[in-house]
Design a protein around this motif. Structure first.
Motif, PDB file in Angstrom:
ATOM      1  N   HIS A 175      25.211  -6.743  -3.518  1.00  0.00           N
ATOM      2  CA  HIS A 175      26.365  -7.410  -4.139  1.00  0.00           C
ATOM      3  C   HIS A 175      25.964  -8.762  -4.726  1.00  0.00           C
ATOM      4  CE1 HIS A 175      29.728  -4.758  -3.680  1.00  0.00           C
ATOM      5  NE2 HIS A 175      29.569  -4.630  -2.375  1.00  0.00           N
ATOM      6  N   ARG A 176      25.090  -9.463  -4.005  1.00  0.00           N
ATOM      7  CA  ARG A 176      24.645 -10.766  -4.517  1.00  0.00           C
ATOM      8  C   ARG A 176      23.910 -10.594  -5.854  1.00  0.00           C
ATOM      9  NH1 ARG A 176      21.708 -13.091   0.210  1.00  0.00           N
ATOM     10  NH2 ARG A 176      23.607 -12.644   1.340  1.00  0.00           N
ATOM     11  N   LEU A 177      23.082  -9.556  -5.919  1.00  0.00           N
ATOM     12  CA  LEU A 177      22.359  -9.292  -7.168  1.00  0.00           C
ATOM     13  C   LEU A 177      23.349  -8.888  -8.268  1.00  0.00           C
ATOM     14  CD1 LEU A 177      19.465  -9.239  -8.251  1.00  0.00           C
ATOM     15  CD2 LEU A 177      19.253  -6.870  -7.470  1.00  0.00           C
ATOM     16  N   ALA A 178      24.343  -8.082  -7.893  1.00  0.00           N
ATOM     17  CA  ALA A 178      25.373  -7.673  -8.872  1.00  0.00           C
ATOM     18  C   ALA A 178      26.105  -8.905  -9.398  1.00  0.00           C
ATOM     19  CB  ALA A 178      26.355  -6.702  -8.222  1.00  0.00           C
ATOM     20  N   ASP A 179      26.429  -9.839  -8.489  1.00  0.00           N
ATOM     21  CA  ASP A 179      27.117 -11.077  -8.918  1.00  0.00           C
ATOM     22  C   ASP A 179      26.265 -11.832  -9.936  1.00  0.00           C
ATOM     23  OD1 ASP A 179      29.157 -10.552  -7.148  1.00  0.00           O
ATOM     24  OD2 ASP A 179      28.426 -11.919  -5.579  1.00  0.00           O
ATOM     25  N   ALA A 180      24.968 -11.892  -9.646  1.00  0.00           N
ATOM     26  CA  ALA A 180      24.065 -12.655 -10.533  1.00  0.00           C
ATOM     27  C   ALA A 180      24.010 -12.001 -11.913  1.00  0.00           C
ATOM     28  CB  ALA A 180      22.671 -12.736  -9.912  1.00  0.00           C
ATOM     29  N   VAL A 181      23.968 -10.678 -11.943  1.00  0.00           N
ATOM     30  CA  VAL A 181      23.929  -9.974 -13.240  1.00  0.00           C
ATOM     31  C   VAL A 181      25.254 -10.195 -13.968  1.00  0.00           C
ATOM     32  CG1 VAL A 181      23.783  -7.703 -14.350  1.00  0.00           C
ATOM     33  CG2 VAL A 181      22.254  -8.240 -12.439  1.00  0.00           C
ATOM     34  N   THR A 189      18.722   0.105 -12.828  1.00  0.00           N
ATOM     35  CA  THR A 189      19.525  -0.192 -11.631  1.00  0.00           C
ATOM     36  C   THR A 189      20.113   1.083 -11.024  1.00  0.00           C
ATOM     37  OG1 THR A 189      21.367  -0.642 -13.122  1.00  0.00           O
ATOM     38  CG2 THR A 189      20.174  -2.549 -12.266  1.00  0.00           C
ATOM     39  N   TRP A 190      20.311   2.100 -11.828  1.00  0.00           N
ATOM     40  CA  TRP A 190      20.856   3.383 -11.342  1.00  0.00           C
ATOM     41  C   TRP A 190      19.909   4.015 -10.320  1.00  0.00           C
ATOM     42  CZ3 TRP A 190      24.936   6.138 -10.658  1.00  0.00           C
ATOM     43  CH2 TRP A 190      24.973   7.524 -10.765  1.00  0.00           C
ATOM     44  N   LYS A 191      18.631   3.680 -10.409  1.00  0.00           N
ATOM     45  CA  LYS A 191      17.640   4.211  -9.468  1.00  0.00           C
ATOM     46  C   LYS A 191      17.390   3.238  -8.321  1.00  0.00           C
ATOM     47  CE  LYS A 191      15.268   6.911 -12.915  1.00  0.00           C
ATOM     48  NZ  LYS A 191      15.807   8.142 -12.327  1.00  0.00           N
ATOM     49  N   ILE A 192      17.228   1.971  -8.700  1.00  0.00           N
ATOM     50  CA  ILE A 192      16.861   0.972  -7.692  1.00  0.00           C
ATOM     51  C   ILE A 192      17.971   0.806  -6.651  1.00  0.00           C
ATOM     52  CG2 ILE A 192      16.567  -1.533  -7.450  1.00  0.00           C
ATOM     53  CD1 ILE A 192      15.093  -1.421 -10.137  1.00  0.00           C
ATOM     54  N   ALA A 193      19.219   0.800  -7.128  1.00  0.00           N
ATOM     55  CA  ALA A 193      20.337   0.502  -6.215  1.00  0.00           C
ATOM     56  C   ALA A 193      20.433   1.517  -5.068  1.00  0.00           C
ATOM     57  CB  ALA A 193      21.649   0.413  -6.996  1.00  0.00           C
ATOM     58  N   PRO A 194      20.460   2.840  -5.325  1.00  0.00           N
ATOM     59  CA  PRO A 194      20.535   3.754  -4.183  1.00  0.00           C
ATOM     60  C   PRO A 194      19.280   3.733  -3.313  1.00  0.00           C
ATOM     61  CG  PRO A 194      20.255   4.994  -6.246  1.00  0.00           C
ATOM     62  CD  PRO A 194      20.507   3.563  -6.618  1.00  0.00           C
ATOM     63  N   ALA A 195      18.112   3.512  -3.950  1.00  0.00           N
ATOM     64  CA  ALA A 195      16.870   3.473  -3.164  1.00  0.00           C
ATOM     65  C   ALA A 195      16.924   2.328  -2.156  1.00  0.00           C
ATOM     66  CB  ALA A 195      15.675   3.306  -4.099  1.00  0.00           C
ATOM     67  N   LEU A 196      17.354   1.156  -2.631  1.00  0.00           N
ATOM     68  CA  LEU A 196      17.428  -0.004  -1.736  1.00  0.00           C
ATOM     69  C   LEU A 196      18.554   0.152  -0.724  1.00  0.00           C
ATOM     70  CD1 LEU A 196      16.927  -2.969  -4.265  1.00  0.00           C
ATOM     71  CD2 LEU A 196      15.233  -2.012  -2.682  1.00  0.00           C
ATOM     72  N   ALA A 197      19.695   0.635  -1.198  1.00  0.00           N
ATOM     73  CA  ALA A 197      20.843   0.781  -0.287  1.00  0.00           C
ATOM     74  C   ALA A 197      20.489   1.681   0.888  1.00  0.00           C
ATOM     75  CB  ALA A 197      22.043   1.352  -1.049  1.00  0.00           C
ATOM     76  N   ALA A 198      19.712   2.739   0.599  1.00  0.00           N
ATOM     77  CA  ALA A 198      19.358   3.692   1.655  1.00  0.00           C
ATOM     78  C   ALA A 198      18.292   3.164   2.601  1.00  0.00           C
ATOM     79  CB  ALA A 198      18.894   5.003   1.015  1.00  0.00           C
ATOM     80  N   ARG A 247      27.674  -1.604 -16.628  1.00  0.00           N
ATOM     81  CA  ARG A 247      27.276  -0.449 -15.818  1.00  0.00           C
ATOM     82  C   ARG A 247      26.164  -0.823 -14.815  1.00  0.00           C
ATOM     83  NH1 ARG A 247      26.789   5.195 -15.802  1.00  0.00           N
ATOM     84  NH2 ARG A 247      25.459   5.537 -14.014  1.00  0.00           N
ATOM     85  N   ALA A 248      25.275  -1.721 -15.220  1.00  0.00           N
ATOM     86  CA  ALA A 248      24.245  -2.174 -14.271  1.00  0.00           C
ATOM     87  C   ALA A 248      24.918  -2.847 -13.077  1.00  0.00           C
ATOM     88  CB  ALA A 248      23.271  -3.135 -14.963  1.00  0.00           C
ATOM     89  N   VAL A 249      25.940  -3.640 -13.345  1.00  0.00           N
ATOM     90  CA  VAL A 249      26.697  -4.298 -12.262  1.00  0.00           C
ATOM     91  C   VAL A 249      27.338  -3.216 -11.383  1.00  0.00           C
ATOM     92  CG1 VAL A 249      28.651  -5.815 -11.739  1.00  0.00           C
ATOM     93  CG2 VAL A 249      27.132  -6.359 -13.663  1.00  0.00           C
ATOM     94  N   SER A 250      27.979  -2.237 -12.024  1.00  0.00           N
ATOM     95  CA  SER A 250      28.645  -1.163 -11.257  1.00  0.00           C
ATOM     96  C   SER A 250      27.655  -0.379 -10.410  1.00  0.00           C
ATOM     97  CB  SER A 250      29.337  -0.159 -12.178  1.00  0.00           C
ATOM     98  OG  SER A 250      30.238  -0.796 -12.992  1.00  0.00           O
ATOM     99  N   ASN A 251      26.473  -0.121 -10.950  1.00  0.00           N
ATOM    100  CA  ASN A 251      25.471   0.633 -10.171  1.00  0.00           C
ATOM    101  C   ASN A 251      25.159  -0.093  -8.864  1.00  0.00           C
ATOM    102  OD1 ASN A 251      25.180   2.572 -12.178  1.00  0.00           O
ATOM    103  ND2 ASN A 251      23.400   1.584 -13.109  1.00  0.00           N
ATOM    104  N   LEU A 252      24.920  -1.407  -8.989  1.00  0.00           N
ATOM    105  CA  LEU A 252      24.559  -2.191  -7.798  1.00  0.00           C
ATOM    106  C   LEU A 252      25.720  -2.215  -6.811  1.00  0.00           C
ATOM    107  CD1 LEU A 252      22.748  -5.041  -9.754  1.00  0.00           C
ATOM    108  CD2 LEU A 252      21.635  -3.471  -8.160  1.00  0.00           C
ATOM    109  N   ARG A 253      26.921  -2.421  -7.349  1.00  0.00           N
ATOM    110  CA  ARG A 253      28.094  -2.500  -6.454  1.00  0.00           C
ATOM    111  C   ARG A 253      28.427  -1.135  -5.852  1.00  0.00           C
ATOM    112  NH1 ARG A 253      29.418  -7.420  -6.797  1.00  0.00           N
ATOM    113  NH2 ARG A 253      29.995  -8.533  -8.706  1.00  0.00           N
TER     114      ARG A 253
END
Ligand code: NAD
Length: 482
Positions: free
Chosen positions: A72-78, A158-167, A107-113
Motif C-alpha cells: 500500500h505504501r508503494l501504491a501511495d507513492a505511485v 506491477t501486475w506480476k510483482i504485486a502478487p509475488a511479493l504479497a504471497a 492500473r499500476a496503483v490498483s495492481n499493488l492495492r
C-alpha cells in the motif's frame, strides 16, 4: 538534451551495471535517444538473486498484513506521482499521455492495492473427515523471476510483482529494455518507501542476457512472463529442464464478432473502435480481426470507417491525440511490412496504410495511421499472425457457426469480444470459442479477481486474483490424525 542514466535496483540500492555498459533508450515520438539503461549481465543477476535469497526468510515471516502495508505504501507513492509517471510512461512508450494517465498508471496503483488486499483476504483450505483434518499450507516459493514487455510497461510490471511479493516471495524482475523508465522510477519509490533491501530487485538489460539468466538461475523458483509467443516458448523450454513453475502470457490475434442484432449505439461503436486501435493497437487484447455479420456489413463498415478516419494521430503529449507513436523503429518497420504483406495478399486498404509524418518535435517519430483492411481470406498470414499495431481487418460472416470457425482459425486464443443482444447466443458462442477471455458487449472491462490468460499459443496458466496467489505459492498438505 541531457541523457538520463537509469540504474538497477539490487539489495535496496541503485546500482550501475557490472559491465559499465548502457543501452540507448529512445523516445518513440521523436526518434531521439533520451535515456540509457543498464546493459546488465549475469553478474548483476547473480547479485540480485543473492540479495533476494538473503531477504526471503524475513519477508516470508512477515504477516500478510505487514506485507500488505508495504505494498500500500508503494501504491501511495505511485499514486502521488501519477501525473509525472504518466508523462514518463508516454515519453518512453509513445502512447498518448491521456491514456497513460487514465489507464496505465492508475492500473499500476490498483495492481499493488488489489494484491495487498487479496493476501489479507485469501481464505485457507481444510478438508475434514472422521479420521483426520487436512490443512493446505500455501507457502511462498522463495525468489521468483518476473519478466515483462514494453506495451503496458508499469501496468504489467506491477501486475506480476504485486502478487509475488504479497504471497511472501522476493523478486528479481526485468522490465523490457525498450521501455525501462517507469520500472526505474519504481526502484526509486521502493527505496523511498522503505521496502526492505533485497525484497524487490530490478535488473535492466537484454532478454537473451538478463532474462535468460533469470530463467536459468537455480535460485529462481518460478518465472512469470508476459511477452511474445516466441520468447515464451523459449522460456518454457529452459524452465522445464529445472521443472520450474512458469506462467506465460503471450501473443494474440483476437476477434471482435459483431452480430446483426448487436446494439450498435455510438458508444458501443466507439468501444469497438477502441478495441482495435487503443494504444496504437499495441495491446495483447486488441481485437485485430473484426468479424461482422453480412446483413449489416455495409452499414457497419460505413459508420466504423468514419470513426476510424476521425482518430487523431499526433504528439503523445497532446491531449487531443488518440494514437501516439509506435514503440520502436524496428516495430514500426515490422508493422509497415505487415501492411505491405496484406496488400500483396490482395487486401484492400479502406483507410490508413501509411506512416504519418508530423511536424515540429515529432518530425522523426514512428507514427502509423490507423489502418483498416478488407477482402482478405481468414487463412492468410495477415489474419493469422499477430501484427501488434494499428491494423484491423474486416471480415464478413453469414452464420454463427461460420463466425465461430473464423474466430477459432488462428493458433492464438487470448481474448474475444462478442456484440449481440441475444443472451442465449452470447452463452453459446462464448462456450464454443477457444479464448481465455470473452467479453460480451464490452471490451477490456477488467475485474482483477478474475482469471486472466489465454489458451493455445497465447498462454499457459492464469494470472489475477487467487490464480496469481496460487501460482506464487506451493501448496503443502498437512494431515493431522484425529
Ligand atoms: P518479447 O518477448 O520480445 O519481450 C518480453 C520480455 O522478455 C522483455 O523483457 C524481453 O527483454 C524479455 N526476453 C526476450 N528474450 C528473452 C529470453 N530469451 N529469455 C528471457 N527473457 C527474454 O515481447 P515484447 O515485444 O516486449 O512484447 C510484445 C508481445 O507481448 C506481444 O506478442 C504481445 O501480444 C505480448 N503481450 C501479451 C500480453 C498478455 O497478457 N498475454 C500482454 C502484453 C503483451
Amino acid at each position: 538534451m541531457k541523457i538520463i542514466t537509469l540504474a538497477n535496483l539490487i539489495d535496496g540500492k541503485l546500482a550501475a551495471p557490472a559491465s559499465g555498459v548502457y543501452l540507448d533508450v529512445f523516445e518513440p515520438a521523436t526518434g531521439m535517444v533520451y535515456a540509457r539503461c543498464p546493459d546488465s549481465d549475469s553478474r548483476d543477476v547473480e547479485a540480485a538473486v543473492a540479495a533476494a535469497a538473503r531477504a526471503a526468510p524475513a519477508w516470508a515471516a512477515l504477516s500478510a498484513s505487514e506485507r500488505a502495508r508495504h505494498l500500500h505504501r508503494l501504491a501511495d507513492a505511485v499514486e502521488t506521482r501519477l501525473d509525472e509517471l504518466a508523462r514518463e510512461e508516454s515519453r518512453d512508450n509513445g502512447k498518448p499521455v491521456k491514456l497513460a494517465r487514465s489507464v496505465d498508471i492508475p492500473r499500476a496503483v490498483s495492481n499493488l492495492r488489489f494484491f495487498a488486499e487479496a493476501i489479507t483476504q485469501w481464505p485457507g483450505e481444510s478438508h475434514v473427515d472422521a479420521r483426520a483434518i487436512n490443512i493446505t499450507l500455501r507457502q511462498p516459493l522463495g525468489t521468483v523471476g518476473c519478466i515483462s514487455p514494453w506495451n503496458l510497461p508499469l501496468y504489467l510490471f506491477t501486475w506480476k510483482i504485486a502478487p509475488a511479493l504479497a504471497a511472501g516471495n522476493t523478486v528479481v524482475a526485468k522490465p523490457s529494455e525498450i521501455t525501462p523508465f517507469t520500472a526505474f522510477r519504481l526502484s526509486e519509490l521502493a527505496i523511498e518507501c522503505g521496502l526492505p533491501a533485497g525484497v524487490l530487485n530490478i535488473v535492466h538489460g537484454l532478454g537473451p542476457k538478463v532474462g535468460q539468466t533469470i530463467v536459468e538461475h537455480p535460485g529462481i523458483k518460478a518465472v512469470s512472463f508476459t511477452g511474445s509467443t516466441r520468447t515464451g516458448a523459449f522460456i518454457a523450454e529452459s524452465a522445464a529442464k529445472q521443472f520450474k513453475k512458469v506462467s506465460l502470457e503471450m501473443g494474440g490475434k483476437n476477434p471482435a464478432i459483431v452480430f446483426a442484432d448487436a446494439d450498435l449505439s455510438d458508444a458501443n461503436l466507439d468501444t469497438i473502435v477502441r478495441s482495435g486501435f487503443s494504444n496504437q493497437g499495441e495491446i495483447c487484447l486488441c481485437g485485430s480481426r473484426l468479424l461482422v455479420e453480412r446483413s449489416i456489413y455495409g452499414d457497419f463498415r460505413q459508420r466504423y470507417l468514419a470513426k476510424v478516419k476521425a482518430l487523431r494521430v499526433g504528439d503523445p503529449d497532446d491531449e487531443a491525440s488518440d494514437l501516439g507513436a509506435l514503440v520502436s523503429k524496428p516495430h514500426f518497420e515490422k508493422v509497415m511490412g505487415c501492411i505491405a504483406r496484406a496488400q500483396k495478399e490482395d487486401g484492400k486498404i479502406l483507410t490508413g496504410g501509411n506512416a504519418v509524418k508530423l511536424e515540429g518535435r515529432c518530425a522523426d517519430g514512428w507514427f502509423i495511421a490507423p489502418t483498416l483492411i478488407e477482402g482478405l481470406p481468414q487463412d492468410c498470414a495477415t489474419n493469422r499472425e499477430e501484427i501488434f499495431g494499428p491494423v484491423v481487418t474486416l471480415i464478413p460472416f453469414d452464420s454463427e457457426d461460420q463466425a465461430i470457425a473464423i474466430a477459432n482459425s488462428t493458433d492464438y486464443g487470448l481474448a474475444a469480444s462478442l456484440w449481440t443482444r441475444e443472451l442465449a447466443r452470447a452463452h453459446r458462442v462464448a462456450e464454443r470459442i477457444d479464448f481465455g477471455i470473452v467479453w460480451v458487449n464490452c471490451w477490456m472491462l477488467r475485474d482483477l479477481r478474475t482469471p486472466f490468460g489465454g489458451v493455445k499459443h497465447s498462454g499457459m496458466g492464469r494470472e489475477g486474483g487467487v490464480d496469481a496467489l496460487r501460482f506464487f505459492t506451493e501448496p503443502k498438505n498437512v494431515c493431522i490424525a484425529r
